[in-house]
Design a protein around this motif. Structure first.
Motif, short mmCIF file in Angstrom:
data_model
loop_
_atom_site.label_atom_id
_atom_site.label_comp_id
_atom_site.label_asym_id
_atom_site.label_seq_id
_atom_site.Cartn_x
_atom_site.Cartn_y
_atom_site.Cartn_z
N LYS A 75 0.81 -1.50 0.10
CA LYS A 75 0.18 0.14 0.31
C LYS A 75 0.63 1.29 0.30
O LYS A 75 2.51 1.44 0.89
CB LYS A 75 -0.41 0.10 1.35
CG LYS A 75 -1.52 -1.16 1.36
CD LYS A 75 -2.92 -1.11 2.40
CE LYS A 75 -3.60 -0.06 2.48
NZ LYS A 75 -4.62 -0.01 3.87
N TYR A 76 -0.11 2.70 -0.96
CA TYR A 76 1.39 3.51 -0.97
C TYR A 76 0.89 3.95 0.89
O TYR A 76 -0.24 4.11 1.33
CB TYR A 76 0.44 4.58 -1.71
CG TYR A 76 0.72 4.18 -2.89
CD1 TYR A 76 1.61 4.26 -3.31
CD2 TYR A 76 -0.02 3.98 -3.80
CE1 TYR A 76 2.50 4.26 -4.70
CE2 TYR A 76 0.49 3.63 -4.74
CZ TYR A 76 1.66 4.22 -6.16
OH TYR A 76 1.71 3.92 -6.67
N SER A 77 1.92 4.89 1.42
CA SER A 77 1.58 5.22 2.42
C SER A 77 2.90 6.08 2.69
O SER A 77 3.71 6.28 2.36
CB SER A 77 2.29 3.95 3.37
OG SER A 77 2.55 4.82 5.21
N PHE A 78 2.53 7.58 3.09
CA PHE A 78 2.94 8.98 3.44
C PHE A 78 4.24 8.60 4.97
O PHE A 78 5.32 9.32 4.61
CB PHE A 78 2.34 10.06 3.64
CG PHE A 78 3.10 11.66 3.90
CD1 PHE A 78 3.77 11.95 3.69
CD2 PHE A 78 3.05 11.56 5.66
CE1 PHE A 78 4.36 13.54 3.59
CE2 PHE A 78 4.00 12.50 5.31
CZ PHE A 78 4.59 13.11 4.97
N PHE A 79 3.80 7.68 5.34
CA PHE A 79 4.06 7.39 7.19
C PHE A 79 5.94 6.57 6.41
O PHE A 79 6.12 5.77 7.50
CB PHE A 79 4.16 7.22 8.06
CG PHE A 79 3.23 8.38 7.76
CD1 PHE A 79 3.48 9.65 8.92
CD2 PHE A 79 1.80 8.48 8.07
CE1 PHE A 79 2.78 10.61 9.44
CE2 PHE A 79 0.94 9.38 8.93
CZ PHE A 79 1.40 10.38 9.31
N LYS A 80 5.61 6.36 5.35
CA LYS A 80 6.47 4.78 4.53
C LYS A 80 7.91 5.08 5.10
O LYS A 80 8.96 4.12 4.97
CB LYS A 80 5.84 4.06 3.18
CG LYS A 80 7.09 3.44 2.87
CD LYS A 80 6.86 2.68 1.80
CE LYS A 80 7.69 1.90 1.07
NZ LYS A 80 7.46 1.43 -0.99
N LEU A 81 8.61 6.07 4.95
CA LEU A 81 10.06 6.83 4.93
C LEU A 81 10.00 6.55 5.93
O LEU A 81 11.81 6.90 6.29
CB LEU A 81 10.05 8.53 4.16
CG LEU A 81 9.59 8.71 3.18
CD1 LEU A 81 9.56 10.29 2.48
CD2 LEU A 81 10.27 8.12 1.81
N PHE A 82 9.21 7.01 7.34
CA PHE A 82 9.60 7.01 8.68
C PHE A 82 10.00 5.91 9.49
O PHE A 82 10.29 5.30 10.54
CB PHE A 82 8.17 7.70 9.33
CG PHE A 82 8.68 9.14 8.68
CD1 PHE A 82 9.37 10.30 8.53
CD2 PHE A 82 7.33 10.20 8.21
CE1 PHE A 82 9.82 10.91 8.45
CE2 PHE A 82 7.62 10.92 7.59
CZ PHE A 82 8.70 11.86 8.12
#
Length: 79
Positions: free
Chosen positions: A42-49
């Protein structure tokens, strides 16, 4: 089509028109030599964190795949 080409395509839900994510893996039944499901990260903005946490994945049965196009894979799943 090679798996590497499938990984570069976006997965879009035709029910609501939203991007679901991208293909991270596929499930194959070796007895029937067919794809059983696609695993979509899934796409997630918090994936980077999330360095130490596994990305959320959705397993979509291959029967739900509507179309595989040049840039997009269309699936029909309920949100």
């Amino acid at each position: 089509m090679r798996f590497v080409k499938l990984q570069s395509k976006d997965v879009v839900n035709v029910v609501d028109g939203c991007k679901v994510g991208f293909i991270s893996d596929i499930e194959i039944d070796w007895c029937t030599r067919s794809i059983q499901a696609i695993v979509v990260e899934k796409y997630s903005f918090f994936k980077l964190f999330c360095f130490f946490k596994e990305a959320p994945c959705i397993i979509i049965p291959f029967e739900c795949v509507v179309s595989i196009g040049g840039d997009v894979i269309l699936v029909s799943i309920e949100p």
